[in-house]
Design an enzyme around this catalytic site. Structure first.
Site, PDB file in Angstrom:
ATOM      1  N   LYS A   1      -9.532  -5.789  -7.355  1.00 18.26           N
ATOM      2  CA  LYS A   1     -10.228  -4.540  -7.703  1.00 18.26           C
ATOM      3  C   LYS A   1      -9.241  -3.436  -8.022  1.00 18.26           C
ATOM      4  CE  LYS A   1     -12.680  -4.740  -3.672  1.00 18.26           C
ATOM      5  NZ  LYS A   1     -13.191  -6.076  -3.360  1.00 18.26           N
TER       6      LYS A   1
ATOM      7  N   LYS B   1       0.845  -1.210   0.000  1.00 20.75           N
ATOM      8  CA  LYS B   1       0.000   0.000   0.000  1.00 20.75           C
ATOM      9  C   LYS B   1       0.878   1.258   0.000  1.00 20.75           C
ATOM     10  CE  LYS B   1      -4.217  -1.300  -0.293  1.00 20.75           C
ATOM     11  NZ  LYS B   1      -4.550  -2.589   0.023  1.00 20.75           N
TER      12      LYS B   1
ATOM     13  N   LYS C   1      -2.552 -11.524  -9.090  1.00 21.74           N
ATOM     14  CA  LYS C   1      -3.916 -11.960  -8.772  1.00 21.74           C
ATOM     15  C   LYS C   1      -4.972 -11.030  -9.358  1.00 21.74           C
ATOM     16  CE  LYS C   1      -4.982  -9.375  -4.639  1.00 21.74           C
ATOM     17  NZ  LYS C   1      -5.913  -9.339  -3.538  1.00 21.74           N
TER      18      LYS C   1
HETATM   19  P1  ADP Z   1      -9.485  -7.173  -3.497  1.00 21.06           P
HETATM   20  O1  ADP Z   1      -8.181  -7.902  -3.363  1.00 21.06           O
HETATM   21  O2  ADP Z   1     -10.022  -7.196  -4.858  1.00 21.06           O
HETATM   22  O3  ADP Z   1      -9.444  -5.790  -2.918  1.00 21.06           O
HETATM   23  P2  ADP Z   1     -10.547  -8.067  -1.026  1.00 21.06           P
HETATM   24  O4  ADP Z   1      -9.199  -7.720  -0.515  1.00 21.06           O
HETATM   25  O5  ADP Z   1     -11.700  -7.309  -0.475  1.00 21.06           O
HETATM   26  O6  ADP Z   1     -10.517  -7.967  -2.606  1.00 21.06           O
HETATM   27  O7  ADP Z   1     -10.764  -9.620  -0.811  1.00 21.06           O
HETATM   28  C1  ADP Z   1     -11.861 -10.222  -0.177  1.00 21.06           C
HETATM   29  C2  ADP Z   1     -11.698 -11.725  -0.152  1.00 21.06           C
HETATM   30  O8  ADP Z   1     -11.527 -12.235  -1.463  1.00 21.06           O
HETATM   31  C3  ADP Z   1     -10.491 -12.223   0.648  1.00 21.06           C
HETATM   32  O9  ADP Z   1     -10.811 -13.427   1.287  1.00 21.06           O
HETATM   33  C4  ADP Z   1      -9.463 -12.474  -0.409  1.00 21.06           C
HETATM   34  O10 ADP Z   1      -8.521 -13.450  -0.027  1.00 21.06           O
HETATM   35  C5  ADP Z   1     -10.319 -12.959  -1.552  1.00 21.06           C
HETATM   36  N1  ADP Z   1      -9.670 -12.667  -2.833  1.00 21.06           N
HETATM   37  C6  ADP Z   1      -9.532 -11.449  -3.420  1.00 21.06           C
HETATM   38  N2  ADP Z   1      -8.890 -11.560  -4.590  1.00 21.06           N
HETATM   39  C7  ADP Z   1      -8.595 -12.878  -4.745  1.00 21.06           C
HETATM   40  C8  ADP Z   1      -7.949 -13.637  -5.757  1.00 21.06           C
HETATM   41  N3  ADP Z   1      -7.485 -13.069  -6.858  1.00 21.06           N
HETATM   42  N4  ADP Z   1      -7.832 -14.971  -5.558  1.00 21.06           N
HETATM   43  C9  ADP Z   1      -8.316 -15.563  -4.453  1.00 21.06           C
HETATM   44  N5  ADP Z   1      -8.946 -14.919  -3.469  1.00 21.06           N
HETATM   45  C10 ADP Z   1      -9.093 -13.587  -3.611  1.00 21.06           C
END
Ligand code: ADP
Ligand code: TRP
Length: 331
Positions: A197, A111, A194
């Site tokens: 968002k 971050k 990965k």
């Molecule tokens: P982002 O990474 O898009 O901001 P979040 O951090 O809010 O999404 O993630 C919410 C949930 O979704 C968590 O349990 C996270 O591990 C899972 N998650 C997010 N992106 C992935 C991904 N590419 N593969 C597997 N799990 C994911």
């Protein structure tokens, strides 16, 4: 029966990474365990969202949770900010979290690198708030994707420190959970890393993307110049397309593209077309239910209220115990 807690930040709509990394397991776990699934709106504040977008974000994630099949009658579905015991426990646990370990956290370092102009204290203590979310219900299992592994390890450290300091075993150790399998990492469409968002435009396919948007994003996915010899190992972008197919496509479809890769006849255009159609088919019923739920404002409001009430009851009990353990004059 175990107590299960997990959440997703309300910074936008859910994407396939959220679904296959987290929500799919929420659905599988809800019938067998005591489950608390929430929307982490306080965590989302680190990015300073505008009030209107902020409200809409929470509402959309709740609609998507329900449309994916989370059942508010059997699991507790709630919004983090409806449970004031969470920020209180977070304050208390800040006393057992060391600045050094928070600064070493990989997600914090990332971050700082990406947003050097907004390194707020909420970002630094993000893992403490996340630990509070989990331990406020004394949960043992936390269904999350691979990217959350380190946060869980930190939660275990805080818990052990607390238990040790007060000479008890009040809090169980929470562990990341995926039915005994490795935690999931859903790849993005940009060839590396990965799906997320905040990983750049076009990298993530959202559950509410229209079919033509899905097709456009998938057709633009990064590939390579193609295999030059039989049974060659795959490059990362190509492996990523196969990994996505593994989530949404039928076995024989995947096999036919595997065969085409192995004998060097693969055409990425065809593979992407197929993948896009399979994603469109996968999200169609979810989108149908999203429309129904979004039109029933009363159901949505009742669901959120009921979940908040159930979560507060469970949270209040833990917080009372913690206040007693710590030795507040009026626990
Ligand atoms: P982002 O990474 O898009 O901001 P979040 O951090 O809010 O999404 O993630 C919410 C949930 O979704 C968590 O349990 C996270 O591990 C899972 N998650 C997010 N992106 C992935 C991904 N590419 N593969 C597997 N799990 C994911
Ligand atoms: N940090 C998680 C993420 O970004 C979201 C989250 C907040 C969470 N609190 C949690 C996940 C508690 C599991 C349990 O994905």
């Amino acid at each position: 029966m175990e107590t299960v807690v997990s959440g997703i930040r309300s910074t936008g709509n859910l994407h396939l990474g959220n679904y296959f990394g987290a929500v799919k397991n929420f659905i599988k776990m809800q019938k067998e365990h005591n489950c608390f699934f929430f929307i982490a709106d306080m965590h989302a504040l680190t990015t300073h969202p505008k009030p209107g977008d902020f409200k809409n974000g929470v509402r959309s994630v709740m609609i998507e949770y329900l449309a994916c099949g989370l059942d508010p009658e059997i699991s507790t579905l709630f919004v983090q900010s409806d449970v004031p015991q969470i920020p209180e426990l977070y304050l208390l646990f800040n006393m057992y979290a060391y600045v050094g370990e928070l600064e070493r956290c990989a997600s914090f370092k990332e971050k700082i690198r990406k947003h050097p102009d907004n390194v707020n204290a909420g970002l630094l203590t993000y893992p403490v708030l996340m630990a509070a979310d989990i331990i406020i219900h004394r949960a043992t299992k936390v269904p999350v994707g691979k990217d959350q592994e380190q946060h869980l390890e930190m939660a275990r450290n805080f818990v052990n420190r607390f238990n040790h300091l007060y000479g008890n075993d009040y809090f169980p150790e929470p562990t990341a959970f995926n039915f005994g399998e490795a935690l999931v990492k859903v790849p993005g469409l940009d060839g590396t890393g990965k799906m997320g968002k905040s990983e750049g435009e076009g990298n993530a396919v959202f559950l509410n993307d229209a079919p033509e948007v899905i097709r456009k994003k998938v057709m633009r996915a990064v590939t390579d110049s193609g295999p030059s010899a039989a049974n060659q190992p795959k490059t990362e972008p190509v492996q990523n397309l196969f990994s996505l197919m593994n989530l949404v496509s039928k076995k024989d479809t995947i096999q036919s593209f595997e065969d085409a890769w192995n004998n060097c006849t693969i055409r990425y255009g065809d593979m992407k077309k197929q993948l896009a159609e399979d994603i469109v088919t996968f999200v169609a019923p979810i989108q149908e239910r999203m429309k129904e739920i979004a039109s029933d404002e009363k159901y949505l409001k009742n669901t959120i209220e009921m979940g908040g009430e159930k979560a507060r009851i469970s949270a209040a009990k833990t917080l009372k115990d913690v206040r007693e353990i710590i030795g507040f004059l009026n626990a």
